[in-house]
Design a protein around this motif. Structure first.
Motif, PDB file in Angstrom:
ATOM      1  N   SER A 237      -3.957  -3.200   4.774  1.00 33.61           N
ATOM      2  CA  SER A 237      -2.519  -3.079   5.420  1.00 33.61           C
ATOM      3  C   SER A 237      -1.313  -3.226   4.366  1.00 33.61           C
ATOM      4  N   GLN A 239       1.229  -0.833   2.440  1.00 28.43           N
ATOM      5  CA  GLN A 239       2.023   0.295   2.931  1.00 28.43           C
ATOM      6  C   GLN A 239       2.316   1.311   1.681  1.00 28.43           C
ATOM      7  N   MET A 275      -4.700   5.370   5.693  1.00 24.78           N
ATOM      8  CA  MET A 275      -5.344   4.983   6.824  1.00 24.78           C
ATOM      9  C   MET A 275      -6.734   4.764   6.998  1.00 24.78           C
ATOM     10  N   LYS A 280      -1.478   1.252   5.576  1.00 20.85           N
ATOM     11  CA  LYS A 280      -0.380   1.878   6.442  1.00 20.85           C
ATOM     12  C   LYS A 280       0.373   2.852   5.570  1.00 20.85           C
ATOM     13  N   GLY A 282       3.204   6.179   5.659  1.00 23.01           N
ATOM     14  CA  GLY A 282       4.716   6.385   6.298  1.00 23.01           C
ATOM     15  C   GLY A 282       5.340   7.538   5.459  1.00 23.01           C
ATOM     16  N   LYS A 295       7.966   5.125  10.019  1.00 18.08           N
ATOM     17  CA  LYS A 295       7.624   3.910   9.643  1.00 18.08           C
ATOM     18  C   LYS A 295       6.130   3.793   9.208  1.00 18.08           C
ATOM     19  N   ASP A 297       2.503   2.881   9.294  1.00 16.68           N
ATOM     20  CA  ASP A 297       1.564   2.572  10.489  1.00 16.68           C
ATOM     21  C   ASP A 297      -0.024   2.983  10.314  1.00 16.68           C
ATOM     22  N   LYS A 298      -1.016   2.289  10.878  1.00 20.92           N
ATOM     23  CA  LYS A 298      -2.318   2.730  10.844  1.00 20.92           C
ATOM     24  C   LYS A 298      -3.025   3.033  12.041  1.00 20.92           C
ATOM     25  N   LYS A 299      -2.192   3.286  13.189  1.00 17.25           N
ATOM     26  CA  LYS A 299      -2.879   3.522  14.450  1.00 17.25           C
ATOM     27  C   LYS A 299      -3.331   4.558  14.280  1.00 17.25           C
ATOM     28  N   HIS A 302      -0.960   7.576  14.902  1.00 11.99           N
ATOM     29  CA  HIS A 302       0.011   7.603  13.946  1.00 11.99           C
ATOM     30  C   HIS A 302      -0.161   9.001  13.105  1.00 11.99           C
TER      31      HIS A 302
END
Length: 443
Positions: A237, A239, A275, A280, A282, A295, A297-299, A302
């Motif tokens: 997690s 960035q 990811m 995360k 961006g 922004k 993210d790691k969904k 995304h």
């Protein structure tokens, strides 16, 4: 009218017609040839009629279709398949002309095949787009001729189809599959020895052969009377922001692709890799102002957001404003992150104008500046000068090349990490640097 539009006369038809005409001219001077000339002309008319009837007697006598992906991958070879099906009850000769988008500037998408009665065939060819955007495919033009070959019948299929060209998702998938199968070394991704451990402790577990002996927990070993080791997991997690300069310096083309497109393709691969590793990702794009901010993210969804954002990026030929970039990052990114800045410096003076802002970014984040070697100069640098002008040009080229190395040295002196890379190796070299940072525990 439909019959006339689809009817094409072949070179063989005109050659036979000219031959009959010449024979009639000769027969004017040699009367004995008049009867053979009339007989030959009658045969010609009969064969032409038979050819026309055989080609046009069946309404839907041929079928074709184009198979391709819903979107094309920029900078990659995309496979296009043309499916052909002969519904005539005899063998035909086929000439296929596919109307490919005007961006390719190709007029040679011509294929010649022979198909027997009821036979099907697939034709494959590759297209490599070098610009993102919408590409308009026209019709598939099929010209059918029989064994007589005096006439051709035209069929048109797939009339008009718009296909978007996205950043190189083919390249992204290739790296992803190689990572899954542990074959990244084949494309230049290095195995980097992990230095130390992550600060994130997971559990104590029984020792198994292959575990690092330095992680043995002696207190737990004494209590259990068997070897126990501390198990650590990678810090996740974190960035990772790919920052893409869209200024005029990024419009420079190499092998058809601009530096901006190389950077976009590499950003997509790097974001996907980050990811996969639990970080995360961006995206920030800027030139004279901040263009877009996505922004980190790691969904799973995304990645599609990243793809859609990168699809519409264009250079605006203006000077890039690093001051507004610094202000935006300080305002919107509070957590210490890896900032991968894709830009291009052609001179030390140009780099020094932006150095104060790069130093401020490096103070709060882990900054990696990625810029490009001018590979077009290699041929000039390797050549042997033959006159004064060649000496002058080679000297200037050597200065440009040396300035790039000095830029790397100066940035490193100020604590800014750098990657100086040929455009073609951008993705590999950037990924290697990211994995190096991960192994050293810098992020």
């Amino acid at each position: 009218m439909r019959f006339i539009k689809d009817l094409y006369l072949s070179n063989r038809f005109f050659a036979a017609l000219i031959a009959c005409g010449l024979l009639f001219v000769i027969a004017f001077f040699i009367p004995v040839l008049f009867i053979p000339a009339k007989l030959l002309f009658a045969i010609f008319i009969l064969l032409t009629a038979i050819d026309f009837i055989s080609l046009f007697s069946i309404k839907e006598a041929f079928f074709s279709r184009r198979f391709m992906a819903e979107k094309l991958s920029n900078g990659s070879e995309n496979e296009i398949i043309l499916y052909l099906e002969n519904k005539y009850n005899f063998s035909v000769n086929v000439k296929v002309i596919d109307e490919i988008p005007h961006q390719f500037q190709k007029r040679d998408a011509l294929f010649k095949e022979s198909l027997k009665k009821g036979q099907t065939k697939k034709l494959k060819y590759l297209l490599r787009p070098v610009k993102r955007g919408e590409y308009e495919f026209g019709a598939i033009n099929i010209f059918i001729s029989s064994i007589i070959g005096l006439a051709r019948r035209r069929f048109r299929f797939e009339q008009g189809k718009t296909v978007p060209v996205y950043p190189s998702f083919i390249q992204m998938r290739k790296y992803e599959l190689l990572a899954i199968s542990n074959r990244l070394q084949e494309i230049g991704i290095k195995r980097i020895r992990r230095i130390g451990h992550s600060s994130e402790f997971e559990q104590i577990k029984a020792y198994v052969p292959g575990d690092d002996t330095r992680t043995i927990n002696w207190k737990a070993t004494a209590r259990k009377s068997s070897l126990m080791v501390n198990n650590y997991q990678d810090e996740k997690s974190q960035q990772v922001y790919c920052i893409i300069d869209k200024g005029r310096a990024m419009k420079m083309p190499f092998e058809g692709l601009s530096l901006l497109d190389y950077s976009i393709n590499a950003s997509l691969v790097l974001a996907n890799s980050a990811m996969i590793k639990g970080d995360k990702a961006g995206i920030i794009t800027f030139s004279s102002r901040i263009s877009s901010v996505l922004k980190a993210d790691k969904k799973p969804v995304h990645l599609q957001h990243i793809l859609e954002l990168l699809y519409n990026q264009r250079t605006n030929y203006q000077e890039s404003d690093y001051e507004s970039l610094f202000a935006n990052i300080r305002l919107n990114i509070n957590q210490r992150s890896l900032l991968v800045l894709f830009t291009n410096f052609e001179s030390r003076a140009g780099m020094r104008r932006q150095l104060p802002y790069l130093q401020r970014l490096a103070k709060h984040h882990l900054l990696l500046v990625v810029f490009f070697e001018n590979t077009e100069l290699e041929e000039l640098l390797d050549s042997k000068p033959e006159n004064t002008e060649d000496i002058y040009l080679k000297t200037i080229a050597e200065k440009f090349s040396y300035d790039k190395k000095l830029i790397v040295k100066e940035l490193n002196q100020h604590g800014i990490h750098t990657v100086l890379t040929p455009p073609s190796k951008l993705t590999v070299n950037t990924l290697n640097k990211y994995l190096e940072f991960k192994s050293r525990g810098l992020i």
